[in-house]
Design a protein around this motif. Structure first.
Motif, PDB file in Angstrom:
ATOM      1  N   PHE A   1      35.551  19.125 -40.981  1.00  0.00           N
ATOM      2  CA  PHE A   1      35.457  17.669 -40.848  1.00  0.00           C
ATOM      3  C   PHE A   1      36.688  17.029 -40.216  1.00  0.00           C
ATOM      4  O   PHE A   1      36.611  15.927 -39.706  1.00  0.00           O
ATOM      5  CB  PHE A   1      35.164  17.012 -42.201  1.00  0.00           C
ATOM      6  CG  PHE A   1      33.734  17.174 -42.646  1.00  0.00           C
ATOM      7  CD1 PHE A   1      32.685  16.996 -41.766  1.00  0.00           C
ATOM      8  CD2 PHE A   1      33.438  17.504 -43.952  1.00  0.00           C
ATOM      9  CE1 PHE A   1      31.365  17.137 -42.171  1.00  0.00           C
ATOM     10  CE2 PHE A   1      32.130  17.648 -44.386  1.00  0.00           C
ATOM     11  CZ  PHE A   1      31.098  17.470 -43.479  1.00  0.00           C
ATOM     12  N   GLU A   2      37.804  17.704 -40.264  1.00  0.00           N
ATOM     13  CA  GLU A   2      39.025  17.152 -39.655  1.00  0.00           C
ATOM     14  C   GLU A   2      39.203  17.594 -38.199  1.00  0.00           C
ATOM     15  O   GLU A   2      40.165  17.184 -37.547  1.00  0.00           O
ATOM     16  CB  GLU A   2      40.250  17.544 -40.483  1.00  0.00           C
ATOM     17  CG  GLU A   2      40.252  16.947 -41.883  1.00  0.00           C
ATOM     18  CD  GLU A   2      40.082  15.431 -41.909  1.00  0.00           C
ATOM     19  OE1 GLU A   2      40.701  14.728 -41.086  1.00  0.00           O
ATOM     20  OE2 GLU A   2      39.300  14.942 -42.755  1.00  0.00           O
ATOM     21  N   ASN A   3      38.277  18.410 -37.690  1.00  0.00           N
ATOM     22  CA  ASN A   3      38.372  18.839 -36.291  1.00  0.00           C
ATOM     23  C   ASN A   3      38.325  17.633 -35.362  1.00  0.00           C
ATOM     24  O   ASN A   3      37.476  16.751 -35.527  1.00  0.00           O
ATOM     25  CB  ASN A   3      37.241  19.806 -35.931  1.00  0.00           C
ATOM     26  CG  ASN A   3      37.385  21.149 -36.613  1.00  0.00           C
ATOM     27  OD1 ASN A   3      38.396  21.441 -37.251  1.00  0.00           O
ATOM     28  ND2 ASN A   3      36.362  21.977 -36.484  1.00  0.00           N
ATOM     29  N   ILE A   4      39.228  17.617 -34.408  1.00  0.00           N
ATOM     30  CA  ILE A   4      39.301  16.533 -33.432  1.00  0.00           C
ATOM     31  C   ILE A   4      38.249  16.769 -32.347  1.00  0.00           C
ATOM     32  O   ILE A   4      38.117  17.879 -31.824  1.00  0.00           O
ATOM     33  CB  ILE A   4      40.706  16.465 -32.774  1.00  0.00           C
ATOM     34  CG1 ILE A   4      41.786  16.308 -33.853  1.00  0.00           C
ATOM     35  CG2 ILE A   4      40.784  15.378 -31.722  1.00  0.00           C
ATOM     36  CD1 ILE A   4      41.711  15.023 -34.643  1.00  0.00           C
ATOM     37  N   LEU A   5      37.484  15.730 -32.035  1.00  0.00           N
ATOM     38  CA  LEU A   5      36.502  15.806 -30.958  1.00  0.00           C
ATOM     39  C   LEU A   5      37.207  15.537 -29.632  1.00  0.00           C
ATOM     40  O   LEU A   5      37.868  14.513 -29.482  1.00  0.00           O
ATOM     41  CB  LEU A   5      35.384  14.786 -31.170  1.00  0.00           C
ATOM     42  CG  LEU A   5      34.568  14.929 -32.456  1.00  0.00           C
ATOM     43  CD1 LEU A   5      33.581  13.778 -32.578  1.00  0.00           C
ATOM     44  CD2 LEU A   5      33.853  16.261 -32.498  1.00  0.00           C
ATOM     45  N   THR A   6      37.072  16.458 -28.698  1.00  0.00           N
ATOM     46  CA  THR A   6      37.699  16.296 -27.383  1.00  0.00           C
ATOM     47  C   THR A   6      36.636  16.459 -26.318  1.00  0.00           C
ATOM     48  O   THR A   6      36.118  17.557 -26.149  1.00  0.00           O
ATOM     49  CB  THR A   6      38.802  17.351 -27.182  1.00  0.00           C
ATOM     50  OG1 THR A   6      39.699  17.301 -28.295  1.00  0.00           O
ATOM     51  CG2 THR A   6      39.561  17.103 -25.907  1.00  0.00           C
ATOM     52  N   PRO A   7      36.261  15.396 -25.639  1.00  0.00           N
ATOM     53  CA  PRO A   7      36.736  14.027 -25.858  1.00  0.00           C
ATOM     54  C   PRO A   7      36.075  13.405 -27.088  1.00  0.00           C
ATOM     55  O   PRO A   7      35.114  13.952 -27.619  1.00  0.00           O
ATOM     56  CB  PRO A   7      36.292  13.309 -24.585  1.00  0.00           C
ATOM     57  CG  PRO A   7      35.045  14.022 -24.166  1.00  0.00           C
ATOM     58  CD  PRO A   7      35.271  15.470 -24.548  1.00  0.00           C
ATOM     59  N   ALA A   8      36.588  12.269 -27.491  1.00  0.00           N
ATOM     60  CA  ALA A   8      35.983  11.535 -28.603  1.00  0.00           C
ATOM     61  C   ALA A   8      34.551  11.157 -28.211  1.00  0.00           C
ATOM     62  O   ALA A   8      34.245  10.979 -27.034  1.00  0.00           O
ATOM     63  CB  ALA A   8      36.800  10.279 -28.908  1.00  0.00           C
ATOM     64  N   MET A   9      33.683  11.056 -29.206  1.00  0.00           N
ATOM     65  CA  MET A   9      32.282  10.671 -28.972  1.00  0.00           C
ATOM     66  C   MET A   9      32.185   9.155 -29.014  1.00  0.00           C
ATOM     67  O   MET A   9      32.584   8.533 -29.999  1.00  0.00           O
ATOM     68  CB  MET A   9      31.391  11.294 -30.039  1.00  0.00           C
ATOM     69  CG  MET A   9      29.969  10.768 -30.078  1.00  0.00           C
ATOM     70  SD  MET A   9      28.976  11.114 -28.625  1.00  0.00           S
ATOM     71  CE  MET A   9      28.570  12.812 -28.902  1.00  0.00           C
ATOM     72  N   GLU A  10      31.674   8.582 -27.929  1.00  0.00           N
ATOM     73  CA  GLU A  10      31.485   7.130 -27.870  1.00  0.00           C
ATOM     74  C   GLU A  10      30.000   6.816 -27.877  1.00  0.00           C
ATOM     75  O   GLU A  10      29.235   7.358 -27.087  1.00  0.00           O
ATOM     76  CB  GLU A  10      32.141   6.562 -26.614  1.00  0.00           C
ATOM     77  CG  GLU A  10      33.654   6.678 -26.655  1.00  0.00           C
ATOM     78  CD  GLU A  10      34.342   5.988 -25.484  1.00  0.00           C
ATOM     79  OE1 GLU A  10      33.707   5.131 -24.838  1.00  0.00           O
ATOM     80  OE2 GLU A  10      35.507   6.325 -25.234  1.00  0.00           O
ATOM     81  N   LEU A  11      29.617   5.957 -28.807  1.00  0.00           N
ATOM     82  CA  LEU A  11      28.240   5.480 -28.917  1.00  0.00           C
ATOM     83  C   LEU A  11      28.288   3.959 -28.929  1.00  0.00           C
ATOM     84  O   LEU A  11      28.623   3.358 -29.945  1.00  0.00           O
ATOM     85  CB  LEU A  11      27.585   5.989 -30.200  1.00  0.00           C
ATOM     86  CG  LEU A  11      27.389   7.496 -30.331  1.00  0.00           C
ATOM     87  CD1 LEU A  11      26.927   7.862 -31.730  1.00  0.00           C
ATOM     88  CD2 LEU A  11      26.384   7.983 -29.307  1.00  0.00           C
ATOM     89  N   GLY A  12      27.974   3.361 -27.785  1.00  0.00           N
ATOM     90  CA  GLY A  12      28.085   1.912 -27.692  1.00  0.00           C
ATOM     91  C   GLY A  12      29.502   1.495 -28.008  1.00  0.00           C
ATOM     92  O   GLY A  12      30.460   2.064 -27.463  1.00  0.00           O
TER      93      GLY A  12
END
Length: 163
Positions: free
Chosen positions: A110-121
């Protein structure tokens, strides 16, 4: 906190599964005014979004047939369907499979960084846990929509019987 996220997700999915199993399939494709979608669409949307977003959160391949995106992605509508949607039984099977797979998610991820961050609206999710939490909240919202659809359809049918 990670344990709490998993427990919440399992609770929401358990309630959704109970509700979907109890609803007669004959009601799945009724779209009462002013609703935009049906019970079948909302159930399929829960399944699709869970699979799609968690494939990003946990770096796994999506596991649904490709036509699920065409049927149940955000912005789709049963009025636009050009392929047959899955049956109630198939949707319950997918919900159940996803429920079982929740047990295979390690809270360490759960602490894994999303690369790139997920953008939803307007929303941005930077960790797997943030995205996982959103998926649970999203499911609860559609679970509530299914409840509203069932109430509306049931009420409408009772009115029709009185006339």
């Amino acid at each position: 906190m990670s344990h709490t996220l998993l427990k919440s997700a399992k609770s929401v999915r358990s309630m959704a599964l109970q509700q979907v199993k109890a609803a007669p399939e004959e009601l799945f494709d009724i779209k009462p005014a002013p609703f935009n979608n049906t019970i079948r669409w909302n159930v399929g949307h829960i399944v699709f979004v869970h699979d799609y977003l968690l494939s990003f959160a946990f770096s796994k391949s999506p596991g649904l047939p490709t036509h699920y995106e065409q049927l149940f992605n955000t912005g789709t509508n049963p009025d636009q369907w050009s392929v047959n949607p899955p049956s109630k039984e198939e949707l319950i099977s997918k919900l159940s499979d996803q429920f079982v797979h929740l047990d295979h998610i390690s809270s360490d991820t759960f602490e894994n960084i999303l690369t790139p961050a997920m953008e939803l609206g307007p929303l941005t999710f930077e960790t797997s846990g943030e995205l996982f939490n959103f998926v649970t909240i999203h499911e609860a919202m559609h679970f509530s929509m299914i409840s509203s659809l069932l109430q509306s359809i049931t009420y409408s049918r009772k009115l029709d019987e009185r006339i």
